[in-house]
Design a protein around this motif. Sequence first.
Motif, PDB file in Angstrom:
ATOM      1  N   TYR A   9      -9.478  -2.257  10.512  1.00 51.18           N
ATOM      2  CA  TYR A   9      -8.580  -0.977  10.812  1.00 51.18           C
ATOM      3  C   TYR A   9      -9.789  -0.329  11.478  1.00 51.18           C
ATOM      4  CZ  TYR A   9      -6.186   1.686   8.544  1.00 51.18           C
ATOM      5  OH  TYR A   9      -5.300   3.141   7.918  1.00 51.18           O
ATOM      6  N   ARG A  10     -10.504  -0.025  11.562  1.00 49.33           N
ATOM      7  CA  ARG A  10     -11.405   0.621  12.354  1.00 49.33           C
ATOM      8  C   ARG A  10     -11.603   0.620  13.355  1.00 49.33           C
ATOM      9  NH1 ARG A  10     -16.079   0.382   7.808  1.00 49.33           N
ATOM     10  NH2 ARG A  10     -14.985   1.024   5.961  1.00 49.33           N
ATOM     11  N   HIS A  11     -11.717  -0.918  13.873  1.00 47.72           N
ATOM     12  CA  HIS A  11     -11.999  -1.013  15.492  1.00 47.72           C
ATOM     13  C   HIS A  11     -10.811  -0.496  15.618  1.00 47.72           C
ATOM     14  CE1 HIS A  11     -12.249  -3.994  18.781  1.00 47.72           C
ATOM     15  NE2 HIS A  11     -11.311  -3.923  18.320  1.00 47.72           N
ATOM     16  N   TRP A  12      -9.532  -0.819  15.558  1.00 45.32           N
ATOM     17  CA  TRP A  12      -8.192  -0.306  16.430  1.00 45.32           C
ATOM     18  C   TRP A  12      -7.810   0.923  16.148  1.00 45.32           C
ATOM     19  CZ3 TRP A  12      -7.460  -4.261  19.487  1.00 45.32           C
ATOM     20  CH2 TRP A  12      -6.896  -5.681  18.694  1.00 45.32           C
ATOM     21  N   ILE A  13      -8.578   2.133  15.730  1.00 41.08           N
ATOM     22  CA  ILE A  13      -8.665   3.521  15.098  1.00 41.08           C
ATOM     23  C   ILE A  13      -9.807   4.421  16.607  1.00 41.08           C
ATOM     24  CG2 ILE A  13      -8.646   5.287  14.225  1.00 41.08           C
ATOM     25  CD1 ILE A  13      -7.709   4.254  11.428  1.00 41.08           C
ATOM     26  N   THR A  14     -10.883   3.276  16.258  1.00 37.16           N
ATOM     27  CA  THR A  14     -11.843   3.817  17.525  1.00 37.16           C
ATOM     28  C   THR A  14     -11.640   3.157  18.106  1.00 37.16           C
ATOM     29  OG1 THR A  14     -13.163   3.417  16.165  1.00 37.16           O
ATOM     30  CG2 THR A  14     -14.544   3.733  17.330  1.00 37.16           C
ATOM     31  N   GLN A  32      -2.418  10.336  11.844  1.00 43.48           N
ATOM     32  CA  GLN A  32      -3.180   8.622  11.977  1.00 43.48           C
ATOM     33  C   GLN A  32      -4.709   9.211  12.425  1.00 43.48           C
ATOM     34  OE1 GLN A  32      -2.063   5.644  13.341  1.00 43.48           O
ATOM     35  NE2 GLN A  32      -4.720   5.625  13.294  1.00 43.48           N
ATOM     36  N   ILE A  33      -4.583  10.660  11.847  1.00 43.33           N
ATOM     37  CA  ILE A  33      -6.428  10.573  11.628  1.00 43.33           C
ATOM     38  C   ILE A  33      -6.241  10.827   9.769  1.00 43.33           C
ATOM     39  CG2 ILE A  33      -7.529  12.974  11.326  1.00 43.33           C
ATOM     40  CD1 ILE A  33      -6.160  13.822  14.431  1.00 43.33           C
ATOM     41  N   ALA A  34      -5.926  11.234   9.822  1.00 49.32           N
ATOM     42  CA  ALA A  34      -5.439  11.018   7.905  1.00 49.32           C
ATOM     43  C   ALA A  34      -5.781   9.482   7.436  1.00 49.32           C
ATOM     44  CB  ALA A  34      -4.016  11.823   7.706  1.00 49.32           C
ATOM     45  N   ASN A  35      -5.210   8.819   8.143  1.00 51.29           N
ATOM     46  CA  ASN A  35      -5.172   7.240   8.094  1.00 51.29           C
ATOM     47  C   ASN A  35      -6.439   6.895   7.975  1.00 51.29           C
ATOM     48  OD1 ASN A  35      -2.798   6.272   7.245  1.00 51.29           O
ATOM     49  ND2 ASN A  35      -2.365   5.883   8.926  1.00 51.29           N
ATOM     50  N   SER A  36      -7.276   7.198   9.162  1.00 52.74           N
ATOM     51  CA  SER A  36      -8.508   7.333   9.374  1.00 52.74           C
ATOM     52  C   SER A  36      -9.994   8.075   8.459  1.00 52.74           C
ATOM     53  CB  SER A  36      -8.776   8.010  11.365  1.00 52.74           C
ATOM     54  OG  SER A  36      -8.878   8.798  11.107  1.00 52.74           O
ATOM     55  N   ARG A  37      -9.008   9.127   8.520  1.00 55.60           N
ATOM     56  CA  ARG A  37     -10.110   9.498   7.061  1.00 55.60           C
ATOM     57  C   ARG A  37      -9.971   8.712   6.185  1.00 55.60           C
ATOM     58  NH1 ARG A  37     -12.316  14.092   8.677  1.00 55.60           N
ATOM     59  NH2 ARG A  37     -10.750  15.205   9.999  1.00 55.60           N
ATOM     60  N   ASN A  95      -2.136  -1.751  12.310  1.00 57.80           N
ATOM     61  CA  ASN A  95      -3.171  -1.778  10.911  1.00 57.80           C
ATOM     62  C   ASN A  95      -1.911  -0.682   9.778  1.00 57.80           C
ATOM     63  OD1 ASN A  95      -5.191  -1.399  11.792  1.00 57.80           O
ATOM     64  ND2 ASN A  95      -5.204   0.871  11.954  1.00 57.80           N
ATOM     65  N   ASN A  96      -0.544  -1.596  10.130  1.00 51.87           N
ATOM     66  CA  ASN A  96       0.768  -1.155   8.769  1.00 51.87           C
ATOM     67  C   ASN A  96       0.352  -2.082   8.039  1.00 51.87           C
ATOM     68  OD1 ASN A  96       2.684  -0.369   8.542  1.00 51.87           O
ATOM     69  ND2 ASN A  96       3.567  -1.041   9.882  1.00 51.87           N
ATOM     70  N   LEU A  97       0.784  -1.684   6.545  1.00 49.90           N
ATOM     71  CA  LEU A  97       0.467  -2.331   5.794  1.00 49.90           C
ATOM     72  C   LEU A  97       0.972  -4.034   5.335  1.00 49.90           C
ATOM     73  CD1 LEU A  97       1.146  -2.355   2.096  1.00 49.90           C
ATOM     74  CD2 LEU A  97       3.021  -2.174   2.189  1.00 49.90           C
ATOM     75  N   ARG A  98       2.134  -4.627   6.180  1.00 56.05           N
ATOM     76  CA  ARG A  98       2.537  -6.024   6.116  1.00 56.05           C
ATOM     77  C   ARG A  98       1.920  -6.285   6.996  1.00 56.05           C
ATOM     78  NH1 ARG A  98       8.013  -5.653  10.071  1.00 56.05           N
ATOM     79  NH2 ARG A  98       6.890  -5.438  11.852  1.00 56.05           N
ATOM     80  N   VAL A  99       0.783  -5.776   8.532  1.00 57.25           N
ATOM     81  CA  VAL A  99      -0.527  -6.664   8.929  1.00 57.25           C
ATOM     82  C   VAL A  99      -1.491  -6.716   7.797  1.00 57.25           C
ATOM     83  CG1 VAL A  99      -2.283  -6.407  10.903  1.00 57.25           C
ATOM     84  CG2 VAL A  99       0.768  -5.737  11.147  1.00 57.25           C
ATOM     85  N   LEU A 100      -2.000  -5.505   6.871  1.00 57.59           N
ATOM     86  CA  LEU A 100      -3.379  -5.916   6.443  1.00 57.59           C
ATOM     87  C   LEU A 100      -3.003  -6.519   5.276  1.00 57.59           C
ATOM     88  CD1 LEU A 100      -4.036  -2.216   6.387  1.00 57.59           C
ATOM     89  CD2 LEU A 100      -4.815  -3.176   7.416  1.00 57.59           C
ATOM     90  N   GLN A 101      -1.471  -6.911   5.109  1.00 60.89           N
ATOM     91  CA  GLN A 101      -1.433  -7.831   3.687  1.00 60.89           C
ATOM     92  C   GLN A 101      -1.327  -9.432   4.285  1.00 60.89           C
ATOM     93  OE1 GLN A 101       2.777  -6.121   2.962  1.00 60.89           O
ATOM     94  NE2 GLN A 101       1.656  -4.908   0.944  1.00 60.89           N
ATOM     95  N   TYR A 110       7.961   7.593   2.769  1.00 58.09           N
ATOM     96  CA  TYR A 110       7.368   6.598   1.248  1.00 58.09           C
ATOM     97  C   TYR A 110       6.013   7.908   1.770  1.00 58.09           C
ATOM     98  CZ  TYR A 110       3.588   4.183  -1.179  1.00 58.09           C
ATOM     99  OH  TYR A 110       2.980   3.984  -1.936  1.00 58.09           O
ATOM    100  N   PHE A 111       5.470   8.565   0.706  1.00 55.26           N
ATOM    101  CA  PHE A 111       4.154   9.019   1.102  1.00 55.26           C
ATOM    102  C   PHE A 111       2.912   9.193   1.816  1.00 55.26           C
ATOM    103  CE2 PHE A 111       0.182   8.268  -1.723  1.00 55.26           C
ATOM    104  CZ  PHE A 111       0.467   7.286  -2.609  1.00 55.26           C
ATOM    105  N   ARG A 112       2.673   8.404   1.520  1.00 55.57           N
ATOM    106  CA  ARG A 112       1.156   7.208   2.461  1.00 55.57           C
ATOM    107  C   ARG A 112       1.735   7.270   4.324  1.00 55.57           C
ATOM    108  NH1 ARG A 112      -2.633   4.942  -1.600  1.00 55.57           N
ATOM    109  NH2 ARG A 112      -3.804   6.589  -2.420  1.00 55.57           N
ATOM    110  N   SER A 113       3.105   6.455   4.143  1.00 64.03           N
ATOM    111  CA  SER A 113       3.971   6.147   5.270  1.00 64.03           C
ATOM    112  C   SER A 113       3.294   6.975   6.727  1.00 64.03           C
ATOM    113  CB  SER A 113       5.609   5.421   5.155  1.00 64.03           C
ATOM    114  OG  SER A 113       6.077   5.454   6.274  1.00 64.03           O
TER     115      SER A 113
END
Lengths: 224, 224
Positions: free
Chosen positions: B142-147, B182-187, B119-125, B16-19
């Motif tokens: 989302y930002r907490h776990w990335i940071t 992961q950087i792409a997601n963070s942005r 931060n996976n889709l199913r967790v956000l859902q 999937y393009f965004r995965s």
Amino acid sequence: MSTTTNQPDGIKLYTYFRSSASYRVRIALNLKGLPFESIPVHLLRDGGAQHSVDYARLNTTQLVPTLVDGAMTTGQSLAIIEYLDEVYREPPLMPAKSAGRARVRALSQSIACEIHPLNNLRVLQYLEHELKIDEAAKAKWYRHWITLGFTALELMLENSPETGEFCHGNRPTMADCCLIPQIANSRRFDTPLGAFPRIRRIEAACLALSEFQRAAPENQPDAV
Amino acid sequence: MSTTTNQPDGIKLYTYFRSSASYRVRIALNLKGLPFESIPVHLLRDGGAQHSVDYARLNTTQLVPTLVDGAMTTGQSLAIIEYLDEVYREPPLMPAKSAGRARVRALSQSIACEIHPLNNLRVLQYLEHELKIDEAAKAKWYRHWITLGFTALELMLENSPETGEFCHGNRPTMADCCLIPQIANSRRFDTPLGAFPRIRRIEAACLALSEFQRAAPENQPDAV
């Protein structure tokens, strides 16, 4: 199961009795017959010893376990187990062929990347302190990710002729090192396991072995 | 970077393009110079094609990606990348020595086991539908776990003489395959990255390479 091609120069494992990632590595070390020094890191007392400066210098993720083997220091339980398997080769914890290795890694990661990260201590703390989730919702969260993950895992085991007495064939592999601690966690939170007969059969095979028994949380020097 | 010792017999990647897990594997395939057929699995439309019977039969975790290479089918992006590295050896995505391999695996897992699963889709859902968390709290999560994860990663990169132009040395490894998505997601979620100069320097080195560019979400056939 104690033949090794190399002799370790004082392996140290920073561990916590209840940490399931530490438990994975303890099983692997026992299966390899490698003696190691356990250095307990208390994850709860005084806000957590994993957040101390000394430990953070050793492992910047501030998570257990950390393995020190001579000049080599690494965190991340699966990286540790593969390292041990490459350096201390007997008995192997990974299949010889690439397809089998992919399967054992995928089984391991279906636990280590899909179930455990969601139920880690710091995530439960965030749910409680930041999101103000009550105990019932927290327990439901915990069981949800185990049930989802074990459903996938049970089908992976059911669908493959590679499944044997253990997750892959008739000797323990890295996948079994991951499975047993995850089952222990699921039992702690009363997660129903009735729908997972293959997982429970493999659990029985593993728990019959002293290498798994000696790695259990209740048998660690820091067990409360 | 397209020399291979084996020739693939029609590699298929369910993607999937965004995965970001799919993105990791696309980078690895490009670095190996391996042609592959992209089979899009739309994670959102009609409740998610990853939950269809056909896909669940292929990959019981109902997650992307899945790699099919001849008779071999596997999920889990890190298992896929290591498989590709074992079977199609040039250019290597893992160091030759065990200590280096442990470091690359630990760097990779510090993303794949500590940041991304949360931060996976199913967790956000689940956060949205089950825990009724609002958009602001979800973005904070989302930002907490990335940071947290990038802080550990930045220090791992800072503390090691093994860090080079890329995460490990002067050629891309599996760790870079994990870092860039992961950087792409963070942005996408406007996570501040100012505190992570090494991560951003490595990002620039990677994004200068066509293998990384061609793997980006916006350059996939299923991009919206």
